[in-house]
Design a protein around this motif. Sequence first.
Motif, PDB file in Angstrom:
ATOM      1  N   THR A 275    -100.158 -26.424   0.737  1.00  0.00           N
ATOM      2  CA  THR A 275    -101.039 -25.279   0.474  1.00  0.00           C
ATOM      3  C   THR A 275    -102.459 -25.746   0.190  1.00  0.00           C
ATOM      4  O   THR A 275    -103.432 -25.097   0.598  1.00  0.00           O
ATOM      5  CB  THR A 275    -100.531 -24.431  -0.708  1.00  0.00           C
ATOM      6  OG1 THR A 275    -100.575 -25.178  -1.929  1.00  0.00           O
ATOM      7  CG2 THR A 275     -99.110 -23.944  -0.467  1.00  0.00           C
ATOM      8  N   VAL A 294     -96.949 -17.799   0.764  1.00  0.00           N
ATOM      9  CA  VAL A 294     -95.905 -18.791   1.019  1.00  0.00           C
ATOM     10  C   VAL A 294     -94.532 -18.136   0.946  1.00  0.00           C
ATOM     11  O   VAL A 294     -94.320 -17.168   0.212  1.00  0.00           O
ATOM     12  CB  VAL A 294     -95.973 -19.978   0.028  1.00  0.00           C
ATOM     13  CG1 VAL A 294     -97.254 -20.769   0.221  1.00  0.00           C
ATOM     14  CG2 VAL A 294     -95.849 -19.503  -1.418  1.00  0.00           C
ATOM     15  N   VAL A 313    -102.015 -20.632  -4.096  1.00  0.00           N
ATOM     16  CA  VAL A 313    -101.212 -19.586  -3.465  1.00  0.00           C
ATOM     17  C   VAL A 313    -101.690 -18.229  -3.965  1.00  0.00           C
ATOM     18  O   VAL A 313    -101.920 -18.040  -5.158  1.00  0.00           O
ATOM     19  CB  VAL A 313     -99.718 -19.782  -3.793  1.00  0.00           C
ATOM     20  CG1 VAL A 313     -98.901 -18.610  -3.274  1.00  0.00           C
ATOM     21  CG2 VAL A 313     -99.211 -21.097  -3.209  1.00  0.00           C
TER      22      VAL A 313
END
Length: 358
Positions: A275, A294, A313
């Motif tokens: 990420t 995700v 995220v």
Amino acid sequence: MSRLPPETFRLPVERMREGYYTDQYFNLTRDLLELEGHRPRVLMQVFQKQEAILGGVDEAIAVLKRCAGRHVDGGWEEGWGELAVRALHEGDEIAPRETVMTIEGDYGLFAHLETVYLGCMARRTLVMRNVKAVVEAAHGKPILFFPARHDHWLVQTGDGWAAHVAGAIGVSTDAQASWWGGRGVGTVPHALIAAFGGDTVAAARLFADRYHDETNITVLVDFENDSVRTALEVADALGEHLWGVRLDTSEQLVDVALQDEPDPDSNRGVTPLLTRRVRDALDAAGHDQVRIVVSGGFDDEKIARFEGEGAPVDAYGVGSSLLRGQNDFTADVVRVDGRPLSKAGRQENPNPRLELVD
């Protein structure tokens, strides 16, 4: 808090009245009471054994409202008006063994419904408890409820409602969103990318051109297992129409961006490092407005690990883990004809939080 009306649930009323969904011994009990003309007035007490979030109680009440009663002269005599039901509300936090609902009245009117109303609460409370756990682990970041493909389609409506009450920000099917009048949300899927020859950009561009006014455009970028490159290509092609990219790398694979890392096993699937690589690349290319979603094997523990490592995220898609575990409910007669009477160890446990149901 207002309760969902019975018509929300589209119950198969006639079959429930007949005992079609009921453990047979409850049906035989009802029939025997009718044959003997025996009508004990009982207090039924319902509880479960975990710290949880109560779900399915409005559905359980709807079952009682529509299906309590008895067959008389070839017709049906409604029984709800002869019962006194007290209950907590959807989304209430509940303690182990706390009484969540009581039913008082002629036992023969509702003996055939125990299997059904307990099952409503068991299923929805399980979903609520699991969703609440991932919501708390995500520290306020959106949770997308994605388990529809992991269970039978008939459970979608109530599961989606339970997830919504417990804090999920989005669901994937219209059925899951139907009880509050919402719509399902989703991403550009792998199958559409495959339909365009594996060209993620081509599929994403057409999808965005058609649907950007209707939904936030989020694109899966792991089709070629090269998430950084694909995310940049999609962001360049879609511009302001792109809301986010979704990382969903198989847990058997190491993304191209991480293949030079020394420990392949720790870099399989979607990882905090992946990420960060995607985030850094998007930011460097001027796409800092593009969000990262995700998915793939996430539960509360995995989300907590990502949050603990500061993974960039913006939202978590969570699937099958939200349906795992159990949250069983039990119903016990604790009073008969005004006097305490119960199975050993199951005495009456009054709860001042219960509210009389209209």
